[in-house]
Design a protein around this motif. Sequence first.
Motif, PDB file in Angstrom:
ATOM      1  N   LYS A 252       0.521   4.051  -2.918  1.00 47.49           N
ATOM      2  CA  LYS A 252      -0.121   5.225  -2.473  1.00 47.49           C
ATOM      3  C   LYS A 252       0.969   6.278  -2.293  1.00 47.49           C
ATOM      4  CE  LYS A 252      -4.271   4.036  -2.337  1.00 47.49           C
ATOM      5  NZ  LYS A 252      -5.456   4.757  -3.282  1.00 47.49           N
TER       6      LYS A 252
ATOM      7  N   ILE B 276     -17.498  -0.475   1.454  1.00 50.37           N
ATOM      8  CA  ILE B 276     -17.692  -0.160   2.708  1.00 50.37           C
ATOM      9  C   ILE B 276     -19.322   0.542   2.983  1.00 50.37           C
ATOM     10  CG2 ILE B 276     -17.231   1.371   4.716  1.00 50.37           C
ATOM     11  CD1 ILE B 276     -15.130  -0.397   4.333  1.00 50.37           C
TER      12      ILE B 276
ATOM     13  N   ALA C 155     -11.426  -3.915   7.422  1.00 50.44           N
ATOM     14  CA  ALA C 155     -11.690  -2.766   6.489  1.00 50.44           C
ATOM     15  C   ALA C 155     -12.964  -1.881   6.945  1.00 50.44           C
ATOM     16  CB  ALA C 155     -11.717  -2.938   5.097  1.00 50.44           C
TER      17      ALA C 155
ATOM     18  N   LEU D  82      -3.476   2.160   7.146  1.00 49.09           N
ATOM     19  CA  LEU D  82      -2.895   3.395   6.327  1.00 49.09           C
ATOM     20  C   LEU D  82      -3.779   4.515   6.739  1.00 49.09           C
ATOM     21  CD1 LEU D  82      -1.184   4.898   4.008  1.00 49.09           C
ATOM     22  CD2 LEU D  82      -2.987   4.249   2.554  1.00 49.09           C
ATOM     23  N   SER D  83      -5.081   4.327   6.879  1.00 41.97           N
ATOM     24  CA  SER D  83      -6.070   5.446   7.543  1.00 41.97           C
ATOM     25  C   SER D  83      -5.751   5.817   8.807  1.00 41.97           C
ATOM     26  CB  SER D  83      -7.497   5.118   7.118  1.00 41.97           C
ATOM     27  OG  SER D  83      -7.972   4.484   8.295  1.00 41.97           O
TER      28      SER D  83
ATOM     29  N   ILE E 180      -2.492   8.161   8.506  1.00 48.04           N
ATOM     30  CA  ILE E 180      -2.779   9.231   7.812  1.00 48.04           C
ATOM     31  C   ILE E 180      -3.254  10.278   8.914  1.00 48.04           C
ATOM     32  CG2 ILE E 180      -4.056  10.691   6.275  1.00 48.04           C
ATOM     33  CD1 ILE E 180      -3.904   8.142   4.324  1.00 48.04           C
TER      34      ILE E 180
ATOM     35  N   PRO F  90     -14.820   0.123   9.192  1.00 49.83           N
ATOM     36  CA  PRO F  90     -14.229   1.447  10.128  1.00 49.83           C
ATOM     37  C   PRO F  90     -14.842   1.726  11.250  1.00 49.83           C
ATOM     38  CG  PRO F  90     -15.087   2.114   8.293  1.00 49.83           C
ATOM     39  CD  PRO F  90     -15.648   0.939   8.245  1.00 49.83           C
TER      40      PRO F  90
ATOM     41  N   ASN G 102     -12.880   4.137  14.258  1.00 49.77           N
ATOM     42  CA  ASN G 102     -12.575   5.666  13.813  1.00 49.77           C
ATOM     43  C   ASN G 102     -13.865   6.164  13.587  1.00 49.77           C
ATOM     44  OD1 ASN G 102      -9.773   5.237  14.335  1.00 49.77           O
ATOM     45  ND2 ASN G 102      -9.467   4.877  12.052  1.00 49.77           N
TER      46      ASN G 102
ATOM     47  N   ARG H 285      -1.429  13.631   9.147  1.00 56.93           N
ATOM     48  CA  ARG H 285      -2.059  14.825   8.498  1.00 56.93           C
ATOM     49  C   ARG H 285      -2.326  16.067   8.994  1.00 56.93           C
ATOM     50  NH1 ARG H 285      -6.886  13.651   4.100  1.00 56.93           N
ATOM     51  NH2 ARG H 285      -8.007  13.009   5.904  1.00 56.93           N
TER      52      ARG H 285
ATOM     53  N   LEU I  98      -8.749   0.051  -1.832  1.00 57.01           N
ATOM     54  CA  LEU I  98      -7.988  -0.689  -0.953  1.00 57.01           C
ATOM     55  C   LEU I  98      -8.647  -1.535  -0.094  1.00 57.01           C
ATOM     56  CD1 LEU I  98      -5.516   1.586   0.031  1.00 57.01           C
ATOM     57  CD2 LEU I  98      -5.171  -0.050  -1.676  1.00 57.01           C
ATOM     58  N   SER I  99     -10.103  -0.926   0.282  1.00 54.99           N
ATOM     59  CA  SER I  99     -10.927  -1.576   1.340  1.00 54.99           C
ATOM     60  C   SER I  99     -11.854  -2.323   0.873  1.00 54.99           C
ATOM     61  CB  SER I  99     -11.423  -0.452   2.420  1.00 54.99           C
ATOM     62  OG  SER I  99     -10.568   0.190   2.966  1.00 54.99           O
TER      63      SER I  99
ATOM     64  N   TYR J 222      -0.175   9.553  -3.737  1.00 54.26           N
ATOM     65  CA  TYR J 222      -1.099  10.310  -3.073  1.00 54.26           C
ATOM     66  C   TYR J 222      -0.724  10.844  -1.753  1.00 54.26           C
ATOM     67  CZ  TYR J 222      -4.980  10.423   0.350  1.00 54.26           C
ATOM     68  OH  TYR J 222      -5.900  11.104   1.212  1.00 54.26           O
TER      69      TYR J 222
ATOM     70  N   SER K  45      -5.191  -1.162   4.602  1.00 55.51           N
ATOM     71  CA  SER K  45      -5.866  -0.102   4.362  1.00 55.51           C
ATOM     72  C   SER K  45      -6.235   0.621   5.762  1.00 55.51           C
ATOM     73  CB  SER K  45      -7.254  -0.273   3.449  1.00 55.51           C
ATOM     74  OG  SER K  45      -8.112   0.533   3.541  1.00 55.51           O
TER      75      SER K  45
ATOM     76  N   VAL L 230       0.675  -1.293   0.100  1.00 57.98           N
ATOM     77  CA  VAL L 230      -0.064   0.019  -0.074  1.00 57.98           C
ATOM     78  C   VAL L 230       0.923   1.289  -0.043  1.00 57.98           C
ATOM     79  CG1 VAL L 230      -1.452   1.211   1.485  1.00 57.98           C
ATOM     80  CG2 VAL L 230      -2.091  -1.106   0.975  1.00 57.98           C
TER      81      VAL L 230
ATOM     82  N   ASP M 114     -12.519  11.054   6.103  1.00 56.83           N
ATOM     83  CA  ASP M 114     -11.655  11.147   7.137  1.00 56.83           C
ATOM     84  C   ASP M 114     -11.348   9.540   7.150  1.00 56.83           C
ATOM     85  OD1 ASP M 114     -11.605  13.584   7.544  1.00 56.83           O
ATOM     86  OD2 ASP M 114     -13.216  13.269   9.084  1.00 56.83           O
ATOM     87  N   VAL M 115     -12.357   8.841   7.390  1.00 60.39           N
ATOM     88  CA  VAL M 115     -12.248   7.441   7.790  1.00 60.39           C
ATOM     89  C   VAL M 115     -11.643   6.658   6.637  1.00 60.39           C
ATOM     90  CG1 VAL M 115     -13.402   5.109   8.703  1.00 60.39           C
ATOM     91  CG2 VAL M 115     -14.170   7.556   9.578  1.00 60.39           C
TER      92      VAL M 115
ATOM     93  N   ILE N 196      -4.920  -6.602   2.087  1.00 60.34           N
ATOM     94  CA  ILE N 196      -4.824  -5.145   1.592  1.00 60.34           C
ATOM     95  C   ILE N 196      -6.034  -4.458   2.521  1.00 60.34           C
ATOM     96  CG2 ILE N 196      -5.344  -3.783  -0.412  1.00 60.34           C
ATOM     97  CD1 ILE N 196      -2.544  -4.898  -0.258  1.00 60.34           C
ATOM     98  N   GLU N 197      -7.090  -4.994   2.666  1.00 56.36           N
ATOM     99  CA  GLU N 197      -7.950  -4.544   3.458  1.00 56.36           C
ATOM    100  C   GLU N 197      -7.664  -4.247   4.940  1.00 56.36           C
ATOM    101  OE1 GLU N 197      -8.529  -7.009   1.627  1.00 56.36           O
ATOM    102  OE2 GLU N 197     -10.246  -7.141   0.477  1.00 56.36           O
TER     103      GLU N 197
ATOM    104  N   ALA O  75      -9.560   7.725   4.473  1.00 61.77           N
ATOM    105  CA  ALA O  75      -8.581   8.331   4.023  1.00 61.77           C
ATOM    106  C   ALA O  75      -7.421   7.370   3.326  1.00 61.77           C
ATOM    107  CB  ALA O  75      -7.761   9.158   4.919  1.00 61.77           C
ATOM    108  N   GLY O  76      -7.000   7.605   2.232  1.00 64.68           N
ATOM    109  CA  GLY O  76      -5.722   6.676   1.657  1.00 64.68           C
ATOM    110  C   GLY O  76      -6.554   5.972   0.635  1.00 64.68           C
ATOM    111  N   ASN O  77      -7.835   5.799   0.605  1.00 60.68           N
ATOM    112  CA  ASN O  77      -8.723   4.932  -0.381  1.00 60.68           C
ATOM    113  C   ASN O  77      -9.000   5.658  -1.625  1.00 60.68           C
ATOM    114  OD1 ASN O  77      -9.675   2.090   0.436  1.00 60.68           O
ATOM    115  ND2 ASN O  77      -9.384   3.249   2.332  1.00 60.68           N
TER     116      ASN O  77
END
Lengths: 331, 331
Positions: free
Chosen positions: A25, B305, A151, A322-323, A326, A153, A156, A330, B301-302, A28, A319, A21, B160-161, A315-316, B163-165
């Motif tokens: 990315k 959702i 994946a 990664l979120s 970020i 969420p 969060n 960020r 990626l995810s 990005y 991901s 990832v 937000d949640v 990957i999920e 992010a990255g996707n």
Amino acid sequence: MKTIRMSIIGFGAVGQGVAKVLIDKKDYLESIGLDFKVVAIADSRTAVVDLNGVDLTAAISRKSAEGTVGSEKTTGLEIIETIDHELVVETTPTNIVTGGAGLHNMLMAFKHGRDVVTSNKGPLAMKYGELMETSNASGSVFRFEATVGGAMPVLNLARDVLAGNKITNVEGIFNGTCNYILTRMMEEHAPYGQMLAEAQELGYAETDPTYDVEGIDTACKLVILANCVFGMNATHEDVTITGITKITPEALLLAQNDGYVIKLIGEVNDSRINVAPKLVPIDHPLAVGGSLNVASVQTDLSGPITVTGRGAGSIETASAILSDMISIYRE
Amino acid sequence: MKTIRMSIIGFGAVGQGVAKVLIDKKDYLESIGLDFKVVAIADSRTAVVDLNGVDLTAAISRKSAEGTVGSEKTTGLEIIETIDHELVVETTPTNIVTGGAGLHNMLMAFKHGRDVVTSNKGPLAMKYGELMETSNASGSVFRFEATVGGAMPVLNLARDVLAGNKITNVEGIFNGTCNYILTRMMEEHAPYGQMLAEAQELGYAETDPTYDVEGIDTACKLVILANCVFGMNATHEDVTITGITKITPEALLLAQNDGYVIKLIGEVNDSRINVAPKLVPIDHPLAVGGSLNVASVQTDLSGPITVTGRGAGSIETASAILSDMISIYRE
């Protein structure tokens, strides 16, 4: 551009997913001002260290070809202790008896003021209080979206998106293996054993399926929710658990005739943490099929908010990591 | 403690909901360091202004007893222009032909560098580009989670949640009235007209239901998603729309026998914006009943959702506004 030096500790499917990832990315992440520089990767036997940035593509190839990520004998724990970096991505395997290497890795990271993002349920299900105290004491940020539902969420969502709401209950399907088996039993009117075998053939279930089908995996995720969302200090021993091995095709058919499905539902609120098969109306948001995960968050202002997604997959899961990464860095 | 001076422009169900939520959540907001001080409230005919903080309980009572919020003849637009404050909560009624008073209110707010949080779809569906340009030019923050699906948090989830996707497609049920009518038609094997009448009796549908049942409301929400998530500059004229008035109980029964339900699905991606009744498998996450809204966000990626929640209601919508307010000002 903000450069964040990081390590990946644990280089199985999820750790490699994180590396993939980061490669995919890169542009990005630069566009939002973030440069994640991996200065070390460790698997259970070897490590690769490069303060100028590990070549991620080469690391993935080497792991695939040789079974080890590097030539150095340094351990993950030593990397966390001795190499100067800001972020530890902890993706070693879950151990719910001792917390495993992950627990020591996380505590060492906090001791040195490093932030931690993890997919590793074990330490959180065993030692949540100690981990939070240690990370708070050092001012480290600790994020673990990937530990509950891959994946999907839910953590969060509860923290950021539903800000201002009081969360009174969380229930859902937190194990894709159980959901797959129950969905297929209903579709085929077939017994548990047959659909477990199918799930094992397809790689949805382990050779020893106990951890999934007896509800232990779901219980660990509920413990993390209990601690993180409800401020408890629970361990998996506080969970009442019933698995899916006693469910029959006849029970599923009876339910179906009344407009219901049977799902392994985990539920947590102020007063209880519980895993058990339950009847769910067929048009209810929790009634999702296949191997999906779903969580329904009951709030005081917004009512119930339900989120569905893939609960597993490298990957999920990467991901979700990664979120978290970020969200920490960020601006 | 950070004090944010704010106005509430539009004091119908949603504006009053915001006031109620600010009263109920005062302690919580202070606990996260935020003091929202309402310095003015305007309805369509009157206003109340108090630079020391409007008494919100009294304002709600007065509106309820007298039909107007205050004794001053100042308009919302004048308040935004002349009173020094940081945040405008714009909750005037949606007008999708001209953008209505909301458009002028928002542009005036941005001109004076004020942030805007809104539940008003009209201006966003009509003049998204102009609003974003103006807010960017003045450095104002502009948030509008409440415009798409009430308490169902799709915009902030995507931003937000996830992010990255990369988000490649969004589809869902964005109108609770249509979902209620279709769900009841299936349950009762009853014709459209009868279930529309029931929905009107229960207050789920307006006397003139055109805006909902012809898919126009869904189209407006898709336009906002198209602009916000996919960076288009679309208006509701860019949407292909088919409503639900031609659906028969026979069609629903045929679908049901094959394991499907019929739902009014809105879909948006890079190449099209479309509203139409569609077949959805009964165990699919989009197959939710009652008056719920649901959105499925396809990511690179995810995977998909899906998020489900109440698409309307004054407190639910106010809750989405509050979460936007918190996300702007929380440190």
